[in-house]
Scaffold this motif. Structure first.
Motif, PDB file in Angstrom:
ATOM      1  N   ILE A 188     -21.499   4.703 -21.381  1.00 20.90           N
ATOM      2  CA  ILE A 188     -20.400   5.674 -21.349  1.00 20.90           C
ATOM      3  C   ILE A 188     -20.088   7.318 -21.445  1.00 20.90           C
ATOM      4  O   ILE A 188     -20.045   7.990 -20.159  1.00 20.90           O
ATOM      5  N   GLY A 213     -11.961   2.103 -26.091  1.00 24.89           N
ATOM      6  CA  GLY A 213     -13.037   0.709 -24.896  1.00 24.89           C
ATOM      7  C   GLY A 213     -13.262  -0.157 -25.280  1.00 24.89           C
ATOM      8  O   GLY A 213     -12.035  -0.707 -26.416  1.00 24.89           O
ATOM      9  N   ILE A 246     -13.919   3.067 -18.795  1.00 27.18           N
ATOM     10  CA  ILE A 246     -14.111   2.841 -20.045  1.00 27.18           C
ATOM     11  C   ILE A 246     -14.818   1.368 -19.630  1.00 27.18           C
ATOM     12  O   ILE A 246     -15.729   1.650 -20.292  1.00 27.18           O
TER      13      ILE A 246
END
Length: 339
Positions: A188, A213, A246
């Motif tokens: 990330i 996420g 993400i």
């Protein structure tokens, strides 16, 4: 083997360390972080208090993680952390010398095993025993590890992912990769740097992973406002990112986990593979809580995916059960001569 009531089981994880005290259960569950003074080496804080300091310390103090990829990265700091947790778990000011059962990755080397044994011994353990993490996870999940049938478990921790097929108290085949929840955080961070020139701390990256996420498309796209430092301008900046972005950022570590699962399944003997078709895959560890990962695994394997209850404590709970019933689980404990 006779365990005394002061004896401990320890899940020495990259992200968190959990301690199980015989007859009492889990008594420690704290981040594997230590804060120390740079000049004297004096320990300032351990666990949660130290984690809060990550990325926020003045020059005179350093906060660090002594474990990396599931194994000891800083021997001396790990030893001091273990000593602190051993004393704290007993709630005593004077020191005790317990027998300690430590959970270790199945891919650990002999040198890394020795580091674990020496570190725990110097921290005050009178005897150090070990059990492989996927075996402890299987015991903690309540799987019938003694039976002649195939049980497959995936343990996704902070530093490693362990995939193992277990039968007759042993690991038949396994894949251990040094990719877990921490690598997801790094992915990330890298994505935000590359896409937005935004630098964020590891705790912010972890929060993004936990909040939006996923490994599989969500029913509804989600957004999150994040704050960091603009790499180009050098000033604080806020931007909004989506769950789709993400998920893209997490694709590389998630793909590595999928490959580990496929590799283990390909190496599984046919009779045990037939058992797995009936029983499915059991998944545990903090990384298993990534949303949609179970759906992705089901799509890729066509097997039933079971997310174990209390995935964060499965390994130490299994180690605790082994600690409480040493005669029943004698075969799963690693001796000096067993690999």
């Amino acid at each position: 083997m006779s365990f005394l009531s002061r004896d401990l089981a320890i899940d020495l994880g990259t992200a968190n360390t959990l301690v199980y005290l015989k007859d009492r259960g889990v008594v420690i569950d704290e981040p594997t972080v230590v804060a120390m003074r740079r000049d004297t080496g004096a320990v300032m804080a351990v666990g949660l208090e130290a984690k809060i300091m990550l990325g926020r310390t003045p020059e005179a103090i350093r906060a660090l993680r002594p474990m990396s990829d599931g194994v000891i990265a800083d021997y001396e700091v790990t030893e001091r952390m273990l000593k602190y947790f051993i004393i704290k778990s007993h709630g005593r000011r004077f020191f005790v010398h317990p027998r300690v059962l430590v959970c270790v990755p199945s891919g650990i080397t002999e040198v890394e095993k020795r580091a674990v044994r020496d570190s725990a011994t110097h921290a005050g353990a009178r005897e150090v025993l070990m059990v492989y993490e996927p075996m402890a996870a299987a015991v903690g999940a309540g799987l019938p590890v003694h039976e002649p049938g195939g049980n497959i478990i995936i343990d996704i921790g902070g530093g490693t992912t362990e995939v193992a097929v277990i039968s007759l108290s042993g690991i038949v085949t396994n894949t251990s990769i040094r990719i877990g929840g921490d690598e997801m955080d790094v992915a990330i961070d890298k994505y935000l740097r590359k896409t937005y020139n935004l630098l964020v701390g590891e705790q912010t990256a972890e929060q993004i992973k936990l909040q939006i996420g996923s490994a599989f498309p969500l029913e509804k796209k989600e957004t999150m406002d994040i704050r960091g430092r603009d790499i180009v301008e050098g000033v604080p900046r806020t931007l909004s990112v989506t769950s789709t972005e993400i998920r893209e950022a997490l694709s590389e570590p998630v793909s590595a986990i999928l490959r580990a699962v496929h590799q283990t399944l390909e190496q599984t003997p046919p009779e045990l593979a037939a058992d797995i078709v009936d029983r499915g895959i059991y998944m545990t560890g903090g990384g298993s809580m990534l949303r949609g990962l179970n759906d992705l695994l089901h799509r890729e394997t066509d097997l039933t995916i079971h997310l174990v209850d209390n995935p964060l404590t499965t390994v130490v709970a299994g180690a605790g059960r082994i600690l409480e019933n040493p005669d029943e689980f004698r075969k799963v404990i690693l001796s000096e001569n067993r690999r």
